[in-house]
Write a protein that holds these residues in place. Sequence first.
Motif, PDB file in Angstrom:
ATOM      1  N   GLN A  32       0.428   2.762 -17.309  1.00  0.00           N
ATOM      2  CA  GLN A  32       0.287   1.887 -16.150  1.00  0.00           C
ATOM      3  C   GLN A  32       1.385   2.184 -15.143  1.00  0.00           C
ATOM      4  O   GLN A  32       2.508   2.501 -15.501  1.00  0.00           O
ATOM      5  N   VAL A  33       1.026   2.060 -13.889  1.00  0.00           N
ATOM      6  CA  VAL A  33       2.007   2.231 -12.844  1.00  0.00           C
ATOM      7  C   VAL A  33       2.825   0.950 -12.712  1.00  0.00           C
ATOM      8  O   VAL A  33       2.320  -0.149 -12.929  1.00  0.00           O
ATOM      9  N   ARG A  34       4.094   1.109 -12.394  1.00  0.00           N
ATOM     10  CA  ARG A  34       4.957  -0.058 -12.168  1.00  0.00           C
ATOM     11  C   ARG A  34       5.028  -0.324 -10.668  1.00  0.00           C
ATOM     12  O   ARG A  34       5.159   0.606  -9.869  1.00  0.00           O
ATOM     13  N   LEU A  35       4.983  -1.602 -10.318  1.00  0.00           N
ATOM     14  CA  LEU A  35       4.900  -1.992  -8.914  1.00  0.00           C
ATOM     15  C   LEU A  35       6.022  -2.940  -8.546  1.00  0.00           C
ATOM     16  O   LEU A  35       6.363  -3.843  -9.323  1.00  0.00           O
ATOM     17  N   LEU A  36       6.576  -2.758  -7.354  1.00  0.00           N
ATOM     18  CA  LEU A  36       7.657  -3.603  -6.871  1.00  0.00           C
ATOM     19  C   LEU A  36       7.394  -3.949  -5.414  1.00  0.00           C
ATOM     20  O   LEU A  36       7.362  -3.062  -4.560  1.00  0.00           O
ATOM     21  N   GLU A  37       7.267  -5.260  -5.161  1.00  0.00           N
ATOM     22  CA  GLU A  37       7.033  -5.730  -3.799  1.00  0.00           C
ATOM     23  C   GLU A  37       8.344  -5.996  -3.069  1.00  0.00           C
ATOM     24  O   GLU A  37       9.364  -6.309  -3.686  1.00  0.00           O
ATOM     25  N   SER A  38       8.272  -5.920  -1.757  1.00  0.00           N
ATOM     26  CA  SER A  38       9.389  -6.305  -0.910  1.00  0.00           C
ATOM     27  C   SER A  38       8.847  -6.733   0.446  1.00  0.00           C
ATOM     28  O   SER A  38       7.679  -6.469   0.760  1.00  0.00           O
ATOM     29  N   GLY A  39       9.688  -7.400   1.214  1.00  0.00           N
ATOM     30  CA  GLY A  39       9.314  -7.720   2.587  1.00  0.00           C
ATOM     31  C   GLY A  39       8.947  -9.162   2.850  1.00  0.00           C
ATOM     32  O   GLY A  39       8.663  -9.536   3.991  1.00  0.00           O
ATOM     33  N   ARG A  57     -12.557  -6.415  -6.757  1.00  0.00           N
ATOM     34  CA  ARG A  57     -12.317  -7.711  -6.135  1.00  0.00           C
ATOM     35  C   ARG A  57     -11.941  -8.783  -7.149  1.00  0.00           C
ATOM     36  O   ARG A  57     -11.539  -9.879  -6.746  1.00  0.00           O
ATOM     37  N   SER A  58     -12.086  -8.454  -8.426  1.00  0.00           N
ATOM     38  CA  SER A  58     -11.780  -9.430  -9.460  1.00  0.00           C
ATOM     39  C   SER A  58     -10.363  -9.212  -9.983  1.00  0.00           C
ATOM     40  O   SER A  58      -9.941  -8.077 -10.218  1.00  0.00           O
ATOM     41  N   GLU A  59      -9.654 -10.310 -10.183  1.00  0.00           N
ATOM     42  CA  GLU A  59      -8.296 -10.218 -10.705  1.00  0.00           C
ATOM     43  C   GLU A  59      -8.265  -9.480 -12.038  1.00  0.00           C
ATOM     44  O   GLU A  59      -7.320  -8.730 -12.310  1.00  0.00           O
ATOM     45  N   SER A  60      -9.292  -9.657 -12.832  1.00  0.00           N
ATOM     46  CA  SER A  60      -9.322  -9.038 -14.157  1.00  0.00           C
ATOM     47  C   SER A  60      -9.476  -7.520 -14.097  1.00  0.00           C
ATOM     48  O   SER A  60      -9.235  -6.830 -15.097  1.00  0.00           O
ATOM     49  N   ASP A  61      -9.849  -6.979 -12.950  1.00  0.00           N
ATOM     50  CA  ASP A  61      -9.975  -5.528 -12.801  1.00  0.00           C
ATOM     51  C   ASP A  61      -8.622  -4.850 -12.604  1.00  0.00           C
ATOM     52  O   ASP A  61      -8.518  -3.642 -12.713  1.00  0.00           O
ATOM     53  N   TYR A  62      -7.613  -5.621 -12.288  1.00  0.00           N
ATOM     54  CA  TYR A  62      -6.299  -5.073 -11.982  1.00  0.00           C
ATOM     55  C   TYR A  62      -5.411  -5.139 -13.219  1.00  0.00           C
ATOM     56  O   TYR A  62      -5.279  -6.198 -13.835  1.00  0.00           O
ATOM     57  N   ASP A  63      -4.823  -3.999 -13.573  1.00  0.00           N
ATOM     58  CA  ASP A  63      -4.046  -3.949 -14.809  1.00  0.00           C
ATOM     59  C   ASP A  63      -2.562  -3.690 -14.593  1.00  0.00           C
ATOM     60  O   ASP A  63      -1.799  -3.636 -15.556  1.00  0.00           O
ATOM     61  N   SER A  64      -2.148  -3.513 -13.353  1.00  0.00           N
ATOM     62  CA  SER A  64      -0.734  -3.358 -13.046  1.00  0.00           C
ATOM     63  C   SER A  64      -0.370  -4.364 -11.967  1.00  0.00           C
ATOM     64  O   SER A  64      -1.068  -4.464 -10.955  1.00  0.00           O
ATOM     65  N   ALA A  85       5.389   2.069  -5.941  1.00  0.00           N
ATOM     66  CA  ALA A  85       4.859   2.363  -7.269  1.00  0.00           C
ATOM     67  C   ALA A  85       5.675   3.455  -7.938  1.00  0.00           C
ATOM     68  O   ALA A  85       6.146   4.381  -7.276  1.00  0.00           O
ATOM     69  N   SER A  86       5.787   3.342  -9.246  1.00  0.00           N
ATOM     70  CA  SER A  86       6.487   4.366 -10.012  1.00  0.00           C
ATOM     71  C   SER A  86       5.913   4.438 -11.415  1.00  0.00           C
ATOM     72  O   SER A  86       5.245   3.507 -11.878  1.00  0.00           O
ATOM     73  N   GLY A  87       6.156   5.553 -12.064  1.00  0.00           N
ATOM     74  CA  GLY A  87       5.800   5.684 -13.464  1.00  0.00           C
ATOM     75  C   GLY A  87       4.351   6.001 -13.750  1.00  0.00           C
ATOM     76  O   GLY A  87       3.928   5.923 -14.898  1.00  0.00           O
ATOM     77  N   GLY A  88       3.585   6.332 -12.760  1.00  0.00           N
ATOM     78  CA  GLY A  88       2.187   6.658 -12.984  1.00  0.00           C
ATOM     79  C   GLY A  88       1.658   7.485 -11.834  1.00  0.00           C
ATOM     80  O   GLY A  88       2.396   7.844 -10.921  1.00  0.00           O
ATOM     81  N   THR A  89       0.377   7.786 -11.870  1.00  0.00           N
ATOM     82  CA  THR A  89      -0.258   8.544 -10.795  1.00  0.00           C
ATOM     83  C   THR A  89      -0.855   7.558  -9.806  1.00  0.00           C
ATOM     84  O   THR A  89      -1.945   7.023 -10.014  1.00  0.00           O
TER      85      THR A  89
END
Length: 125
Positions: free
Chosen positions: A1-8, A107-114, A24-28
């Motif tokens: 899984q890709v790692r995600l970091l928000e800012s702003g 569009r579904s929250e359950s489709d998102y894994d990162s 994003a980091s750690g994935g494609t």
Amino acid sequence: QVRLLESGGGFVQPGESLTLSCAASGGTFSDYAMGWFRQAPGQERELVAAISWHGTVTYYKTSVKTRFSISRDNTKNTAALQMNGLRPEDTAVYYCAGANTKTNVPRSESDYDSWGRGTQVTVSS
């Protein structure tokens, strides 16, 4: 899984603008469709905008369609949400999320894994 970091995120007055960024980091990164969700106090998390892996297909929640713009840069592994004309009802914690799919814009929250940890956006006078 890709790692995600928000800012702003931040505190703004009605009518002002903010740009949220997601690194994003750690994935494609280009394997992932990306979405921005938000969750206001006492409410369920909702999808605000999403973009396909190649950036050519987008989705927007109706109430933000004319005010927000989602984008991505696969060369920099980043996604962004430009928010203009902010309203008090846009106040929420905003989350960046990734869905490992190249077939559609989920569009579904359950489709998102990162998921990122979220960034607070407060709109108030």
